[in-house]
Design a protein around this motif. Sequence first.
Motif, mmCIF file in Angstrom:
data_model
loop_
_atom_site.group_PDB
_atom_site.id
_atom_site.type_symbol
_atom_site.label_atom_id
_atom_site.label_comp_id
_atom_site.label_asym_id
_atom_site.label_seq_id
_atom_site.Cartn_x
_atom_site.Cartn_y
_atom_site.Cartn_z
ATOM 1 N N ARG A 22 0.818 -1.214 0.000
ATOM 2 C CA ARG A 22 0.000 0.000 0.000
ATOM 3 C C ARG A 22 0.853 1.266 0.000
ATOM 4 N N ASP A 23 2.149 1.110 0.299
ATOM 5 C CA ASP A 23 3.056 2.258 0.295
ATOM 6 C C ASP A 23 3.896 2.332 -0.973
ATOM 7 N N TRP A 24 3.720 1.408 -1.892
ATOM 8 C CA TRP A 24 4.556 1.362 -3.084
ATOM 9 C C TRP A 24 4.159 2.431 -4.087
ATOM 10 N N ALA A 25 5.098 2.692 -4.972
ATOM 11 C CA ALA A 25 4.830 3.616 -6.070
ATOM 12 C C ALA A 25 3.767 3.019 -6.993
ATOM 13 N N PRO A 26 3.055 3.863 -7.742
ATOM 14 C CA PRO A 26 2.016 3.355 -8.649
ATOM 15 C C PRO A 26 2.565 2.333 -9.641
ATOM 16 N N GLY A 27 1.831 1.263 -9.819
ATOM 17 C CA GLY A 27 2.206 0.256 -10.804
ATOM 18 C C GLY A 27 3.030 -0.892 -10.263
ATOM 19 N N VAL A 28 3.626 -0.736 -9.057
ATOM 20 C CA VAL A 28 4.487 -1.797 -8.535
ATOM 21 C C VAL A 28 3.657 -3.022 -8.149
ATOM 22 N N SER A 29 2.498 -2.792 -7.530
ATOM 23 C CA SER A 29 1.637 -3.922 -7.166
ATOM 24 C C SER A 29 1.179 -4.681 -8.408
ATOM 25 N N ASP A 30 0.841 -3.952 -9.467
ATOM 26 C CA ASP A 30 0.436 -4.609 -10.713
ATOM 27 C C ASP A 30 1.579 -5.435 -11.295
ATOM 28 N N ALA A 31 2.801 -4.916 -11.170
ATOM 29 C CA ALA A 31 3.956 -5.656 -11.674
ATOM 30 C C ALA A 31 4.171 -6.932 -10.867
ATOM 31 N N ALA A 32 3.964 -6.849 -9.545
ATOM 32 C CA ALA A 32 4.093 -8.043 -8.710
ATOM 33 C C ALA A 32 3.052 -9.091 -9.094
ATOM 34 N N ALA A 33 1.825 -8.628 -9.386
ATOM 35 C CA ALA A 33 0.774 -9.552 -9.822
ATOM 36 C C ALA A 33 1.145 -10.212 -11.151
ATOM 37 N N GLU A 34 1.824 -9.464 -12.024
ATOM 38 C CA GLU A 34 2.246 -10.036 -13.307
ATOM 39 C C GLU A 34 3.309 -11.111 -13.089
ATOM 40 N N VAL A 35 4.217 -10.874 -12.151
ATOM 41 C CA VAL A 35 5.223 -11.891 -11.824
ATOM 42 C C VAL A 35 4.525 -13.167 -11.356
ATOM 43 N N CYS A 36 3.502 -13.019 -10.497
ATOM 44 C CA CYS A 36 2.764 -14.187 -10.011
ATOM 45 C C CYS A 36 2.066 -14.919 -11.160
ATOM 46 N N ALA A 37 1.519 -14.163 -12.109
ATOM 47 C CA ALA A 37 0.853 -14.790 -13.252
ATOM 48 C C ALA A 37 1.830 -15.596 -14.094
ATOM 49 N N LEU A 38 3.036 -15.062 -14.287
ATOM 50 C CA LEU A 38 4.052 -15.786 -15.063
ATOM 51 C C LEU A 38 4.538 -17.016 -14.307
ATOM 52 N N LEU A 39 4.670 -16.898 -12.993
ATOM 53 C CA LEU A 39 5.048 -18.066 -12.192
ATOM 54 C C LEU A 39 3.978 -19.145 -12.277
ATOM 55 N N SER A 40 2.714 -18.728 -12.301
ATOM 56 C CA SER A 40 1.621 -19.690 -12.432
ATOM 57 C C SER A 40 1.670 -20.396 -13.785
ATOM 58 N N MET A 41 2.009 -19.649 -14.840
ATOM 59 C CA MET A 41 2.126 -20.262 -16.165
ATOM 60 C C MET A 41 3.233 -21.304 -16.181
ATOM 61 N N GLU A 42 4.324 -21.005 -15.484
ATOM 62 C CA GLU A 42 5.419 -21.973 -15.398
ATOM 63 C C GLU A 42 4.950 -23.246 -14.705
ATOM 64 N N ARG A 43 4.117 -23.094 -13.665
ATOM 65 C CA ARG A 43 3.596 -24.259 -12.950
ATOM 66 C C ARG A 43 2.635 -25.066 -13.822
ATOM 67 N N VAL A 44 1.933 -24.402 -14.732
ATOM 68 C CA VAL A 44 1.016 -25.108 -15.632
ATOM 69 C C VAL A 44 1.770 -26.116 -16.482
ATOM 70 N N ALA A 45 2.925 -25.689 -17.017
ATOM 71 C CA ALA A 45 3.726 -26.594 -17.850
ATOM 72 C C ALA A 45 4.223 -27.785 -17.035
ATOM 73 N N ALA A 46 4.690 -27.515 -15.811
ATOM 74 C CA ALA A 46 5.174 -28.604 -14.959
ATOM 75 C C ALA A 46 4.031 -29.541 -14.582
ATOM 76 N N GLN A 47 2.863 -28.981 -14.322
ATOM 77 C CA GLN A 47 1.718 -29.814 -13.930
ATOM 78 C C GLN A 47 1.252 -30.694 -15.076
ATOM 79 N N GLU A 48 1.372 -30.207 -16.283
ATOM 80 C CA GLU A 48 0.975 -31.031 -17.430
ATOM 81 C C GLU A 48 1.867 -32.261 -17.539
ATOM 82 N N ARG A 49 3.173 -32.072 -17.288
ATOM 83 C CA ARG A 49 4.076 -33.238 -17.281
ATOM 84 C C ARG A 49 3.688 -34.208 -16.160
ATOM 85 N N ARG A 50 3.385 -33.637 -14.990
ATOM 86 C CA ARG A 50 2.991 -34.469 -13.858
ATOM 87 C C ARG A 50 1.696 -35.237 -14.166
#
Length: 511
Positions: A234-262
């Motif tokens: 809540r104290d971050w500069a504008p856009g930083v929280s959105d960028a963190a959410a984008e990192v989480c989305a990309l990490l989730s995509m990486e897990r999708v590929a691993a889960q498909e193998r599993r």
Amino acid sequence: MLLTDLLDIPRLGLVPVVPATSAGQRVRSVYTTDLPDPGRYLDGDELVLTSTTWYREPRDADVFVAALAGAGAAALVAGTAGIGEVPDALLQACTRHGLALCTVGDEVSYAALTEAVLALLAGPAHLSPGSGLHRGLVTSMASGAGAEGLVDVFARATGVWCAVLYATGRQTAGGVPAVSDHHLGLAHRDALVAGSFPCVQPVPGGGTLTFFAVQSPVAHRPPAGYLAAAGDFRDWAPGVSDAAAEVCALLSMERVAAQERRRIEARFLSESIELIRQGRTEGAESRLRSLGLDPDGPLAVLYVSTTGSPYAGELAAVILDEVTERIPGCSAPISDEDGYLILVPAEQAGAERAAAEEAAGRLAPLMAHGCAAIGIGSPATKAAGLRTSLDEARLAHNIARLGSGSVRTATADDLSSSMLLLASVPDEVRRLYRERLIGVLERYDAEHRSDLVGTLTAFLDASGSWHRCAEQLHVHVNTLRYRLQRVEQLTGHSLATLRDRVDFCLALSIR
């Protein structure tokens, strides 16, 4: 940041006169004004700077302070260069309206004070992410740099240090300076208890962490991981929280590929397990080898189920995912009746138990009053031996469920105890058995504030030794005899016979 943090910085020159009503009062911005009624220009949580040139009479102070308090200002900093000293009416008004009041010396420039406070408020997240951050994150992901590359790009673009955590809170990439793995784990546990994300948690020694959830690629499971970032979002500069959410989305995509193998591995393993149970050993062993598992290994079966979680039995799969991440050579988890199982190389004997118990312990906040039951079969070779290990793991798991605590474990060695017989009895029969034998003692204890159940347990644990039991309970032997006579009168069973002692032991072992 907190108002108390600003007051603790000597170079700002702030002197508290009227304390804040809350130790957790936040400051989010700075506003300078000499308007007599500035309320409509405030959004809340401002540090308001004024030279008090608006003051003419006591009523002016009440109007000014009421406007600040009504708009949710964090505190007032009053200068005295124009009037010589802070008016008593202003002190009284701040006290009456619950608004913190500070003063500063005449030599302090409001421009310099404003600049200094704004710099402090920006904190480590002083950089608004540029237009190239999205491209940098996607490029890093495409290059195969993984989670480590993502958090590095994010930190360089925003100034925010962060760590990537597995679902259990174990750190897998990145890091937050000055926050140890232990303190990171404690903060993650508190975030699980809070249950909503983003979640801000304090860390020992000062500072905060913001936890963002990485969505699981499998339905009905808890987050697949977390991004722990330094500071309060809540104290971050504008856009930083959105960028963190984008990192989480990309990490989730990486897990999708691993889960498909599993998922593909799990399908072949499920077929192998079914063939083993049918006694079709040749087909089962060839499938196991195609998965990189050597049936001549030998292999052991690890079975886990979970209760009390909003994610139901799917939490067991998360626990076993952690085991397969930490121990090389394990199979993918597969669903089996009310739990999940994996095959573990025998050379990792003991390690699988420790890993499963640690993972389950980290996820305990998600199990409310339920538990994780862990059963481990003996190492076995060939499909015929694996069939035995499967049965042992399942039965050991049933025994574990009879235990206490949030994490309960049993192995094949426990199958020779009487607990195996209890585990094979339906739940309602076990509960009825305990109620018929022990229920009267529990009700008597509740009504008379006694401890007949505890006394009986201690007596049986002492193998029926009066003197040893009395010493453990710190009571006289005659007191012990009186209590146990009362047990016999209430239950109609005699502690003098081995048969009745066995009945009591079995009843007490049922939770």
